[in-house]
Write a protein that holds these residues in place. Structure first.
Motif, PDB file in Angstrom:
ATOM      1  N   ARG A 103       0.826  -1.219   0.000  1.00  0.00           N
ATOM      2  CA  ARG A 103       0.000   0.000   0.000  1.00  0.00           C
ATOM      3  C   ARG A 103       0.854   1.262   0.000  1.00  0.00           C
ATOM      4  N   LEU A 104       2.020   1.205   0.681  1.00  0.00           N
ATOM      5  CA  LEU A 104       2.926   2.358   0.677  1.00  0.00           C
ATOM      6  C   LEU A 104       3.480   2.601  -0.731  1.00  0.00           C
ATOM      7  N   LEU A 105       3.858   1.522  -1.423  1.00  0.00           N
ATOM      8  CA  LEU A 105       4.364   1.660  -2.788  1.00  0.00           C
ATOM      9  C   LEU A 105       3.270   2.174  -3.726  1.00  0.00           C
ATOM     10  N   LYS A 106       2.067   1.653  -3.548  1.00  0.00           N
ATOM     11  CA  LYS A 106       0.950   2.071  -4.389  1.00  0.00           C
ATOM     12  C   LYS A 106       0.634   3.552  -4.195  1.00  0.00           C
ATOM     13  N   LYS A 107       0.740   4.008  -2.941  1.00  0.00           N
ATOM     14  CA  LYS A 107       0.485   5.420  -2.628  1.00  0.00           C
ATOM     15  C   LYS A 107       1.450   6.323  -3.385  1.00  0.00           C
ATOM     16  N   ASP A 138       2.796   5.531  -6.285  1.00  0.00           N
ATOM     17  CA  ASP A 138       2.762   5.127  -7.700  1.00  0.00           C
ATOM     18  C   ASP A 138       3.971   4.272  -8.107  1.00  0.00           C
ATOM     19  N   VAL A 139       4.343   3.368  -7.233  1.00  0.00           N
ATOM     20  CA  VAL A 139       5.425   2.432  -7.519  1.00  0.00           C
ATOM     21  C   VAL A 139       4.821   1.049  -7.745  1.00  0.00           C
ATOM     22  N   ASP A 140       5.062   0.488  -8.915  1.00  0.00           N
ATOM     23  CA  ASP A 140       4.572  -0.858  -9.214  1.00  0.00           C
ATOM     24  C   ASP A 140       5.631  -1.896  -8.847  1.00  0.00           C
ATOM     25  N   TYR A 141       5.156  -3.028  -8.328  1.00  0.00           N
ATOM     26  CA  TYR A 141       6.067  -4.134  -8.004  1.00  0.00           C
ATOM     27  C   TYR A 141       5.409  -5.403  -8.495  1.00  0.00           C
ATOM     28  N   GLU A 142       6.092  -6.148  -9.315  1.00  0.00           N
ATOM     29  CA  GLU A 142       5.527  -7.353  -9.903  1.00  0.00           C
ATOM     30  C   GLU A 142       6.245  -8.591  -9.389  1.00  0.00           C
ATOM     31  N   VAL A 143       5.478  -9.633  -9.110  1.00  0.00           N
ATOM     32  CA  VAL A 143       6.029 -10.935  -8.713  1.00  0.00           C
ATOM     33  C   VAL A 143       5.657 -11.930  -9.808  1.00  0.00           C
ATOM     34  N   LEU A 144       6.636 -12.472 -10.489  1.00  0.00           N
ATOM     35  CA  LEU A 144       6.410 -13.418 -11.573  1.00  0.00           C
ATOM     36  C   LEU A 144       6.848 -14.806 -11.121  1.00  0.00           C
ATOM     37  N   THR A 145       5.969 -15.779 -11.226  1.00  0.00           N
ATOM     38  CA  THR A 145       6.288 -17.132 -10.762  1.00  0.00           C
ATOM     39  C   THR A 145       5.901 -18.159 -11.807  1.00  0.00           C
ATOM     40  N   GLY A 201       4.811  -7.105  -2.800  1.00  0.00           N
ATOM     41  CA  GLY A 201       3.677  -7.275  -3.706  1.00  0.00           C
ATOM     42  C   GLY A 201       2.351  -7.307  -2.963  1.00  0.00           C
ATOM     43  N   GLU A 202       1.252  -7.391  -3.730  1.00  0.00           N
ATOM     44  CA  GLU A 202      -0.084  -7.466  -3.125  1.00  0.00           C
ATOM     45  C   GLU A 202      -0.389  -8.913  -2.747  1.00  0.00           C
ATOM     46  N   ASN A 203      -0.682  -9.152  -1.488  1.00  0.00           N
ATOM     47  CA  ASN A 203      -0.994 -10.500  -1.023  1.00  0.00           C
ATOM     48  C   ASN A 203      -2.471 -10.807  -1.226  1.00  0.00           C
ATOM     49  N   THR A 204      -2.756 -12.052  -1.546  1.00  0.00           N
ATOM     50  CA  THR A 204      -4.135 -12.478  -1.785  1.00  0.00           C
ATOM     51  C   THR A 204      -4.597 -13.398  -0.659  1.00  0.00           C
ATOM     52  N   GLU A 205      -5.907 -13.542  -0.551  1.00  0.00           N
ATOM     53  CA  GLU A 205      -6.470 -14.447   0.459  1.00  0.00           C
ATOM     54  C   GLU A 205      -6.061 -15.886   0.175  1.00  0.00           C
ATOM     55  N   GLU A 206      -6.002 -16.248  -1.099  1.00  0.00           N
ATOM     56  CA  GLU A 206      -5.590 -17.609  -1.454  1.00  0.00           C
ATOM     57  C   GLU A 206      -4.142 -17.866  -1.041  1.00  0.00           C
TER      58      GLU A 206
END
Length: 338
Positions: free
Chosen positions: A201-205, A207-214, A226-231
């Motif tokens: 949320r701090l990065l988003k505020k 305007d910093v994008d962070y991508e996790v590629l797996t 990165g953004e964590n999901t419930e799953e």
């Protein structure tokens, strides 16, 4: 060319040859010394002899004349008798493990056990003085596996906890044939914990994008940036539960009389409480136990040490002084790992 010049040049050549040879020898000696300095050295001390010498020194403070001579004679005879009986006497080998988060001494502990395995006789015993509040799962799993090697070979292993054996430290302690603890030693914490901040949320505020590629559905479940999901969160918790179940199974296998579901909720207990819960077998300090064993066995302390460079020794001592100062400011009776 004059003869004296030839003689002088010959003398200079001999001196130069001698100097070169001396430099080579000194360089080889220094290289050998550096090599030895980096090697581990096995230190063995007889605790029987050390205690007797201390007791003799203490007694001599009040004795003089004939009484002093008599005391020294009796001590000498007693030591001689023990030396004669040494081949048949059982032996106790004392190891020490003070754990940090990464259980960095686990490798050295394993090598100490390797040194002993082919030497131990059926009536010998290994005593581990253990102090650890736990740490990384894989590190303490490895440390516990080193102790399990003794148990699997039917070698008597006694673990003494004078201060703390919690979480991974208690996992190690469970490998014992018999487990002792001091009355206020901290025992238990059979649980698993993981925590991390999330800065998404701090990065988003800003305007910093962070991508996790797996590649693989669960290659990454929770992330720091990165953004964590419930799953992903559910999968992470499932992994924690699976690790906890492995921890519980190991403890139950080594201490079958435990009511594992009652004690495996992450709680800690002091030694007196731990006895009633069967987390430990008896209240006793390591000093009392070794004093008891000294009357019937030869007791040796054994430790592999790697000589540290001077700078490392100085910084280590400075860190120890700083740690003691910080602990003196810490609120009394606070338990830092809880």
């Amino acid at each position: 060319m004059p003869e004296f010049i030839l003689e002088y040049l010959g003398f200079l050549l001999k001196v130069l040859t001698f100097v070169i040879a001396l430099v080579i020898l000194l360089s080889l000696a220094a290289a050998i010394k550096r090599g030895r300095a980096g090697q581990e050295q096995l230190e063995i001390h007889s605790l029987n002899d050390r205690l007797e010498e201390q007791q003799e020194e203490l007694q001599e403070q009040w004795l003089e004349g004939k009484a002093l001579k008599k005391q020294r004679k009796e001590a000498k005879q007693k030591k001689k008798q023990r030396q004669e009986n040494k081949p048949e006497a059982p032996r106790v080998f004392v190891l020490d493990f003070k754990g940090d988060l990464a259980a960095t001494r686990a490798g050295a502990l394993g090598r100490e056990i390797t040194c002993l395995l082919d030497l131990l006789r059926p009536n010998d015993e290994v005593v581990l003085r253990l102090e650890s509040a736990g740490g990384f799962v894989h590190s303490y799993g490895y440390a516990a596996a080193q102790l399990q090697r003794l148990r699997d070979r039917q070698i008597r292993l006694t673990v003494c906890v004078d201060k703390v054996a919690a979480s991974g430290g208690y996992m190690m302690a469970c490998a014992a044939t018999q487990l002792f603890a001091a009355p206020f030693a901290v025992i238990g914490s059979i649980g698993v914990v993981a925590e991390m901040p999330n800065l998404h949320r701090l990065l988003k505020k800003h305007d910093v994008d962070y991508e996790v590629l797996t590649a693989g559905e669960y290659k990454r479940t929770l992330t720091l940036l990165g953004e964590n999901t419930e799953e992903g969160r559910r999968k992470f918790i499932d992994d924690l539960e699976a690790t906890h179940q492995l921890f519980k199974s190991y403890v139950q296998r080594n201490r079958p009389d435990l009511e594992i579901d009652k004690v495996a909720k992450g709680e800690i207990w002091y030694g007196e409480q731990a006895v009633s819960l069967k987390l430990v077998d008896q209240l006793m300090t390591s000093d009392d136990y070794l004093l008891k064993k000294r009357a019937e066995a030869e007791v040796f302390s054994l430790q592999l040490k790697k000589p540290a460079p001077l700078v490392e020794r100085v910084t280590s001592q400075a860190a120890g002084v700083l740690e003691q100062r910080l602990l003196s400011w810490w609120p009394k009776f606070q338990i830092p790992f809880r």
